[in-house]
Write an enzyme that holds these catalytic residues in place. Structure first.
Site, PDB file in Angstrom:
ATOM      1  N   ASN A 282       0.819  -0.987   0.113  1.00 55.55           N
ATOM      2  CA  ASN A 282      -0.053  -0.094  -0.084  1.00 55.55           C
ATOM      3  C   ASN A 282       0.981   1.227  -0.006  1.00 55.55           C
ATOM      4  OD1 ASN A 282      -1.862   2.150   0.494  1.00 55.55           O
ATOM      5  ND2 ASN A 282      -2.280   1.481   2.663  1.00 55.55           N
TER       6      ASN A 282
ATOM      7  N   LYS B 274       0.196   4.017  -0.129  1.00 55.19           N
ATOM      8  CA  LYS B 274      -0.381   5.495   0.219  1.00 55.19           C
ATOM      9  C   LYS B 274      -0.130   6.636  -0.456  1.00 55.19           C
ATOM     10  CE  LYS B 274      -0.099   3.214   4.789  1.00 55.19           C
ATOM     11  NZ  LYS B 274      -0.150   3.311   6.332  1.00 55.19           N
TER      12      LYS B 274
ATOM     13  N   HIS C  43      -9.481   1.625   4.596  1.00 53.87           N
ATOM     14  CA  HIS C  43      -8.267   1.645   5.397  1.00 53.87           C
ATOM     15  C   HIS C  43      -8.495   2.607   6.585  1.00 53.87           C
ATOM     16  CE1 HIS C  43      -4.107   2.615   6.436  1.00 53.87           C
ATOM     17  NE2 HIS C  43      -3.856   1.609   5.738  1.00 53.87           N
TER      18      HIS C  43
ATOM     19  N   GLU D 135      -6.812   4.841   7.779  1.00 50.36           N
ATOM     20  CA  GLU D 135      -6.551   6.528   7.370  1.00 50.36           C
ATOM     21  C   GLU D 135      -7.693   7.108   6.943  1.00 50.36           C
ATOM     22  OE1 GLU D 135      -2.683   5.836   5.560  1.00 50.36           O
ATOM     23  OE2 GLU D 135      -1.969   4.862   7.272  1.00 50.36           O
TER      24      GLU D 135
ATOM     25  N   GLU E  64      -5.699  -4.843  10.390  1.00 49.49           N
ATOM     26  CA  GLU E  64      -4.740  -3.737  10.555  1.00 49.49           C
ATOM     27  C   GLU E  64      -4.939  -2.972  12.000  1.00 49.49           C
ATOM     28  OE1 GLU E  64      -2.476  -2.615   6.767  1.00 49.49           O
ATOM     29  OE2 GLU E  64      -4.049  -1.232   6.809  1.00 49.49           O
TER      30      GLU E  64
ATOM     31  N   GLY F  77       2.538   2.100  10.658  1.00 50.94           N
ATOM     32  CA  GLY F  77       3.264   3.156  10.727  1.00 50.94           C
ATOM     33  C   GLY F  77       4.231   3.614  11.997  1.00 50.94           C
TER      34      GLY F  77
ATOM     35  N   SER G 257       3.444  -2.074  10.396  1.00 48.80           N
ATOM     36  CA  SER G 257       4.567  -2.382  10.480  1.00 48.80           C
ATOM     37  C   SER G 257       5.234  -3.955   9.981  1.00 48.80           C
ATOM     38  CB  SER G 257       5.003  -2.062  11.838  1.00 48.80           C
ATOM     39  OG  SER G 257       4.781  -0.627  12.142  1.00 48.80           O
TER      40      SER G 257
HETATM   41  P1  13P Z   1       2.905   0.384   7.505  1.00 46.69           P
HETATM   42  O1  13P Z   1       3.645  -1.047   6.998  1.00 46.69           O
HETATM   43  O2  13P Z   1       3.840   1.337   7.094  1.00 46.69           O
HETATM   44  O3  13P Z   1       2.759   0.277   9.158  1.00 46.69           O
HETATM   45  O4  13P Z   1       1.503   0.553   7.117  1.00 46.69           O
HETATM   46  C1  13P Z   1       0.658  -0.397   7.038  1.00 46.69           C
HETATM   47  C2  13P Z   1      -0.445  -0.255   6.317  1.00 46.69           C
HETATM   48  O5  13P Z   1      -1.364   0.887   6.607  1.00 46.69           O
HETATM   49  C3  13P Z   1      -1.013  -0.856   5.237  1.00 46.69           C
HETATM   50  O6  13P Z   1      -2.211  -0.511   4.845  1.00 46.69           O
END
Ligand code: 13P
Length: 248
Positions: free
Chosen positions: A9, A11, A94, A96, A166, A172, A212
């Site tokens: 992803n 982002k 997601h 976010e 997640e 992150g 992560s």
């Molecule tokens: P990270 O791997 O950067 O923690 O992000 C995970 C994520 O949100 C994947 O959709």
């Protein structure tokens, strides 16, 4: 048997020039992958990514999709538009988007229905915040997200769905869920699907872990019986790191 699926992803990262470079580096590194490999990229990179991955084992996904066919939805991108340029997967719900852009279980549901109707494969995200985990609400939260997000979706459609667990506190942050925590919740999520669709349908559903996940922890996470893949943020932005996760 569920085929493992590792998806990046990106982002809001990578210009087209950067996308082309990253995919060029990635292709040879994952050419012999045993799992399914997907990169979910910003809308502006999709056409570039589809072209750059042509003939390879890498599928391309988007990071969201509108719930309507077309019309007055400024800033949204339709499923038809995504299909037209070769998009195969789409991330929906997601954390976010839930936290910063007002995504709810109801809109997740509408987007998922729309994706399936148009032949896109949704990667539907669920997961609890730190406060929810610490107050013992993890199972209630993910159950509510699954029930709301999958309302009215048939068992036949579920074959084209991937679920991503997640935990928000692991995204992150460099703070990965332990493989036991991830397995425990993913196993629970599978049991929720078993209650809704029956055990054999739930047993076929692929559920990823995300948060992560990186070259160091991927193999331990992937060794868990209910973890069928990963949704990778930060570590998907470097070809070598992503390739190492793909080859967990
Ligand atoms: P990270 O791997 O950067 O923690 O992000 C995970 C994520 O949100 C994947 O959709």
């Amino acid at each position: 048997m569920r085929k493992p699926i590792i998806a990046g992803n990106w982002k809001m990262n990578k210009t087209n020039a950067e996308a082309e470079k990253l995919i060029g580096e990635l292709k040879p590194l994952v050419a012999d992958a045993k799992c399914e490999v997907v990169i979910c990229v910003p809308y502006t990179c999709i056409a570039t990514a589809v072209k750059a991955t042509a003939g390879s084992n890498i599928a391309v996904g988007a990071e969201n999709v509108a719930w309507a066919d077309a019309g007055a939805f400024t800033g949204e991108i339709s499923a038809e538009m995504l299909k037209e340029i070769g998009t195969e997967y789409v991330i929906i719900g997601h954390s976010e988007r839930r936290q910063m852009f007002g995504e709810t279980d109801e809109t997740v549901n509408k987007r998922t229905v729309q994706a399936l109707k148009n032949g896109l494969k949704p990667i539907v995200c669920v997961g609890e915040t730190l406060a929810e985990r610490e107050s013992g609400k993890t199972e209630t939260v993910v159950k509510t997200q699954v029930k709301g997000g999958f309302d009215g979706i048939s068992a036949a459609d579920l074959k084209n769905v991937v679920v991503a667990y997640e935990p928000v506190w692991a995204i992150g942050t460099g703070k990965t869920a332990t493989s036991e925590q991830a397995e425990e919740t993913i196993k629970y999520i599978r049991s929720v699907f078993a209650d809704l669709y029956g055990k054999s349908v739930a047993d076929e559903l692929r559920i990823q872990y995300g948060g992560s996940m990186n070259p160091k922890n991927a193999s331990e996470l992937m060794a868990q019986p209910d973890i069928d893949g990963g949704l990778i943020g930060g570590a998907s932005l470097k070809a070598e790191d992503f390739a190492k996760v793909v080859k967990y």
